[in-house]
Motif scaffolding. Structure first.
Motif, PDB file in Angstrom:
ATOM      1  N   SER A  86       0.842  -1.195   0.000  1.00 50.23           N
ATOM      2  CA  SER A  86       0.000   0.000   0.000  1.00 50.23           C
ATOM      3  C   SER A  86       0.881   1.250   0.000  1.00 50.23           C
ATOM      4  O   SER A  86       1.868   1.312   0.721  1.00 50.23           O
ATOM      5  N   GLY A  87       0.515   2.204  -0.822  1.00 57.36           N
ATOM      6  CA  GLY A  87       1.276   3.445  -0.875  1.00 57.36           C
ATOM      7  C   GLY A  87       2.500   3.383  -1.763  1.00 57.36           C
ATOM      8  O   GLY A  87       3.266   4.341  -1.837  1.00 57.36           O
ATOM      9  N   LYS A 127       1.050   2.330  -6.993  1.00 56.38           N
ATOM     10  CA  LYS A 127       0.396   1.549  -8.048  1.00 56.38           C
ATOM     11  C   LYS A 127      -0.740   2.342  -8.698  1.00 56.38           C
ATOM     12  O   LYS A 127      -0.810   2.452  -9.919  1.00 56.38           O
ATOM     13  N   SER A 128      -1.619   2.889  -7.862  1.00 56.03           N
ATOM     14  CA  SER A 128      -2.749   3.650  -8.413  1.00 56.03           C
ATOM     15  C   SER A 128      -2.253   4.870  -9.163  1.00 56.03           C
ATOM     16  O   SER A 128      -2.759   5.191 -10.241  1.00 56.03           O
ATOM     17  N   THR A 129      -1.280   5.546  -8.592  1.00 56.08           N
ATOM     18  CA  THR A 129      -0.756   6.750  -9.238  1.00 56.08           C
ATOM     19  C   THR A 129      -0.203   6.403 -10.620  1.00 56.08           C
ATOM     20  O   THR A 129      -0.440   7.130 -11.595  1.00 56.08           O
TER      21      THR A 129
HETATM   22  N1  ATP Z   1      -3.820  13.309  -4.570  1.00 56.01           N
HETATM   23  C1  ATP Z   1      -2.777  13.024  -3.737  1.00 56.01           C
HETATM   24  N2  ATP Z   1      -2.209  14.009  -3.007  1.00 56.01           N
HETATM   25  C2  ATP Z   1      -1.165  13.743  -2.200  1.00 56.01           C
HETATM   26  N3  ATP Z   1      -0.617  12.539  -2.043  1.00 56.01           N
HETATM   27  C3  ATP Z   1      -1.133  11.513  -2.739  1.00 56.01           C
HETATM   28  C4  ATP Z   1      -2.252  11.707  -3.624  1.00 56.01           C
HETATM   29  N4  ATP Z   1      -2.551  10.520  -4.177  1.00 56.01           N
HETATM   30  C5  ATP Z   1      -1.684   9.633  -3.671  1.00 56.01           C
HETATM   31  N5  ATP Z   1      -0.829  10.219  -2.811  1.00 56.01           N
HETATM   32  C6  ATP Z   1       0.275   9.555  -2.105  1.00 56.01           C
HETATM   33  O1  ATP Z   1       1.051   8.868  -3.047  1.00 56.01           O
HETATM   34  C7  ATP Z   1       1.492   7.625  -2.540  1.00 56.01           C
HETATM   35  C8  ATP Z   1       1.115   6.515  -3.485  1.00 56.01           C
HETATM   36  O2  ATP Z   1      -0.289   6.409  -3.532  1.00 56.01           O
HETATM   37  P1  ATP Z   1      -1.044   5.357  -4.425  1.00 56.01           P
HETATM   38  O3  ATP Z   1      -2.491   5.586  -4.237  1.00 56.01           O
HETATM   39  O4  ATP Z   1      -0.504   5.397  -5.795  1.00 56.01           O
HETATM   40  O5  ATP Z   1      -0.607   3.994  -3.725  1.00 56.01           O
HETATM   41  P2  ATP Z   1      -1.128   2.525  -4.028  1.00 56.01           P
HETATM   42  O6  ATP Z   1       0.081   1.719  -4.345  1.00 56.01           O
HETATM   43  O7  ATP Z   1      -2.211   2.536  -5.016  1.00 56.01           O
HETATM   44  O8  ATP Z   1      -1.676   2.086  -2.611  1.00 56.01           O
HETATM   45  P3  ATP Z   1      -2.966   1.193  -2.252  1.00 56.01           P
HETATM   46  O9  ATP Z   1      -2.555  -0.228  -2.414  1.00 56.01           O
HETATM   47  O10 ATP Z   1      -3.231   1.550  -0.828  1.00 56.01           O
HETATM   48  O11 ATP Z   1      -4.064   1.593  -3.170  1.00 56.01           O
HETATM   49  C9  ATP Z   1       0.889   7.486  -1.164  1.00 56.01           C
HETATM   50  O12 ATP Z   1       1.889   7.822  -0.222  1.00 56.01           O
HETATM   51  C10 ATP Z   1      -0.221   8.507  -1.148  1.00 56.01           C
HETATM   52  O13 ATP Z   1      -0.372   9.035   0.140  1.00 56.01           O
END
Ligand code: ATP
Ligand code: MG
Lengths: 223, 301
Positions: B71-72, B75-77
């Motif tokens: 998590s974090g 991936k989503s980004t």
């Molecule tokens: N709009 C935003 N503004 C500030 N920080 C963000 C934003 N979106 C994501 N982050 C930060 O970017 C990092 C990566 O987030 P992301 O959502 O891509 O993680 P992830 O791998 O998809 O996690 P998960 O498995 O929990 O969905 C995290 O530390 C998150 O707090």
């Protein structure tokens, strides 16, 4: 003291025309106010800071001054800015501008009530901003803002009474005129109340009908 | 650590199956490059936080790529950048050769006009964790909306294609239901149908089953498997390791904004070398193997 129906029947034509003028200025003012308010809200929600800052000032200005003063400004002050309007257009403009900032606030809250993910989905499918507003945001926010919207529309109905000040022959002007001519204040003021009551009641009934229709998709029951 | 997430027999079987497929697929039409999505040195920061740190990635036509990671990890980004829902601020993303989202000018780069962004990403379909259906439209309404407004199909044509898409995800009988009347799994399948209706060349999935009750996960994964079999190019962020192992051609492990490992499911799940990946898989096993406390692990068949 007794109610003399003759006062009313004698002036039925005048009262009727006053009623129509009130209805006309009110509905035109509402349409103008909603259109302007929607524009302001869209500019506020989707515009950059150069657009937002002056709008913020405009909204504060309108909200913190009495409608009467604004109306004077449009009607008597207008010519100084090259805006000479007849009473009725001036009244409609004043009513519309006054209403627009309140409508804008209602719409702005409405826009914010639609989840961002829905807009991202639309974005990914190539749906344009305008289509998105019209097809996705407005129909959904209507459910939420309808009560506030109807309320503001009824407020504007009552504000039309102020238009008598700039010589528009609407209900208040006509009936107070008859009252001071005939000294039948009770009859005329009572008629005045009934007139506004009818309009406001009509409006809320229409609103309730709409409310029961627009929210149907929210329920889990199949239609 | 060679803990078996999945029976190795299953992996090789699915790999074989995939190889058979990729032969069919590599016969791309003349003029079509095999690489459909290219990321080079893609970076993204939220304020001071650098969430993506120079990602290089290529996705071939008909390839299924699964993104895994804690998590974090970003991936989503990363996935959202591929649809330009996030404005990535370093590097390039190209979809079928076209630069996504930016315009190179002599004064550096600027955000491309919306019409151009849409032009490039019209080949992308996106599926979200939260479905993001429009609640005031029926299932068929959701599927047809973009067909009508963007593709400008007539009501009849849009309806016909929309019904075909609902049929494909097994929901033709729910065409007139509103999202609130559908289960989570059904909603997600409608969302998939909605994206498919636009005939994308590549589908992006961001944890498509994470918001679902466990018993509804299967039906959505089934639809995705069918898509993969039909040769759809897919990038899937997922916590469903079983799905990744069965369906993916390659698995990418992302940690702290970097691609730490990329390989076949076999390489990633059975021969993980990177300590961070091993740690991640171990955590996953620990979370999902609660019964092992009381019973000796049953041999996987
Ligand atoms: N709009 C935003 N503004 C500030 N920080 C963000 C934003 N979106 C994501 N982050 C930060 O970017 C990092 C990566 O987030 P992301 O959502 O891509 O993680 P992830 O791998 O998809 O996690 P998960 O498995 O929990 O969905 C995290 O530390 C998150 O707090
Ligand atoms: Mg995520």
């Amino acid at each position: 003291m007794i109610f003399d129906p003759k006062i009313v029947t004698d002036h039925l034509g005048d009262i009727g025309s006053g009623f129509l003028v009130t209805l006309g200025t009110w509905s035109s003012g509402v349409v103008l106010g909603i259109a302007l308010g929607m524009l302001i809200a869209v500019a506020q929600v989707f515009g950059n800071n150069f657009v937002r800052a002056p709008l913020r000032v405009f909204i504060e200005l309108i909200r913190s001054t009495p409608f009467l003063v604004q109306l004077f400004l449009v009607y008597y002050g207008g010519p100084a800015f090259g805006l000479s309007l007849d009473p009725i257009p001036a009244g409609i403009l004043g009513l519309g501008v006054y209403g627009s900032v309140y409508f804008a606030e209602i719409f702005r809250l409405g826009f914010e009530s639609v989840a961002r993910g829905q807009l991202e989905a639309a974005d990914c499918l190539g749906i344009s901003r305008l289509q998105c507003i019209w097809r996705i945001q407005v129909p959904q926010m209507l459910v939420i803002i309808l009560p506030a919207l109807i309320n503001m529309i009824t407020v504007l109905c009552k504000e039309t009474a102020v238009l008598s000040i700039i010589t528009i022959p609407e209900l208040t002007m006509v009936l107070t005129g008859i009252g001071s001519e005939t000294f039948a204040f009770v009859e005329t003021l009572l008629m005045l109340c009934i007139g506004y009551l009818i309009l406001v009641e009509l409006c809320s009934r229409l609103g309730m009908l709409l409310e029961s229709r627009v929210g149907r998709f929210m329920s889990r029951q199949p239609r | 650590m060679n803990s078996l997430l999945i029976p190795s027999g299953a992996v090789s079987a699915s790999t074989r199956e995939k190889q058979g497929e990729s032969m069919k697929i590599s016969a791309t039409a003349p003029g079509e490059q095999p690489t459909i999505l290219t990321l080079s040195k893609v970076g993204k920061s939220f304020g001071p936080l650098r969430v993506l740190k120079g990602i290089d990635l290529e996705v071939q036509r008909s390839e299924v790529v699964c993104l895994i990671g804690p998590s974090g990890s970003g991936k989503s980004t990363l996935l959202r950048s591929m649809a330009f829902l996030e404005e990535y601020d370093e590097g390039e993303i190209r979809i079928e050769g076209q630069l996504l989202g930016w315009q190179n000018t002599d004064k550096g780069r600027r955000r491309a006009p919306q019409s151009q962004i849409n032009q490039v990403r019209r080949n992308i379909g996106m599926v979200f964790q939260q479905f993001n259906l429009w609640p005031h439209m029926t299932a068929i309404g959701n599927v047809c909306e973009a067909l009508r407004r963007v593709r400008r199909l007539s009501a009849d044509e849009a309806n016909k294609r929309g019904m075909a898409m609902l049929e494909k995800v097994g929901l033709a009988h729910k065409a007139n239901a509103y999202p609130a009347q559908l289960s989570g799994g059904q909603q997600q399948r409608v969302a998939i149908a909605r994206a498919l209706a636009m005939e994308p060349h590549i589908m992006l999935f961001d944890e498509p089953t994470s918001a679902l009750d466990p018993e509804l996960v299967g039906e959505v994964l089934q639809v995705m498997k069918t898509l993969a079999k039909e040769g759809m190019t897919m990038v899937v962020v997922t916590h469903e390791m079983g799905f990744a192992a069965q369906v993916a051609d390659s698995v990418i492990f992302l940690d702290q904004g970097e691609v730490v490992a990329r390989g076949t499911p076999q390489q990633i799940f059975h021969n993980a070398e990177q300590p961070r990946l091993q740690q991640f898989l171990q955590n996953y096993l620990d979370r999902n193997a609660f019964w092992q406390d009381s019973k000796p692990p049953t041999p996987n068949l």
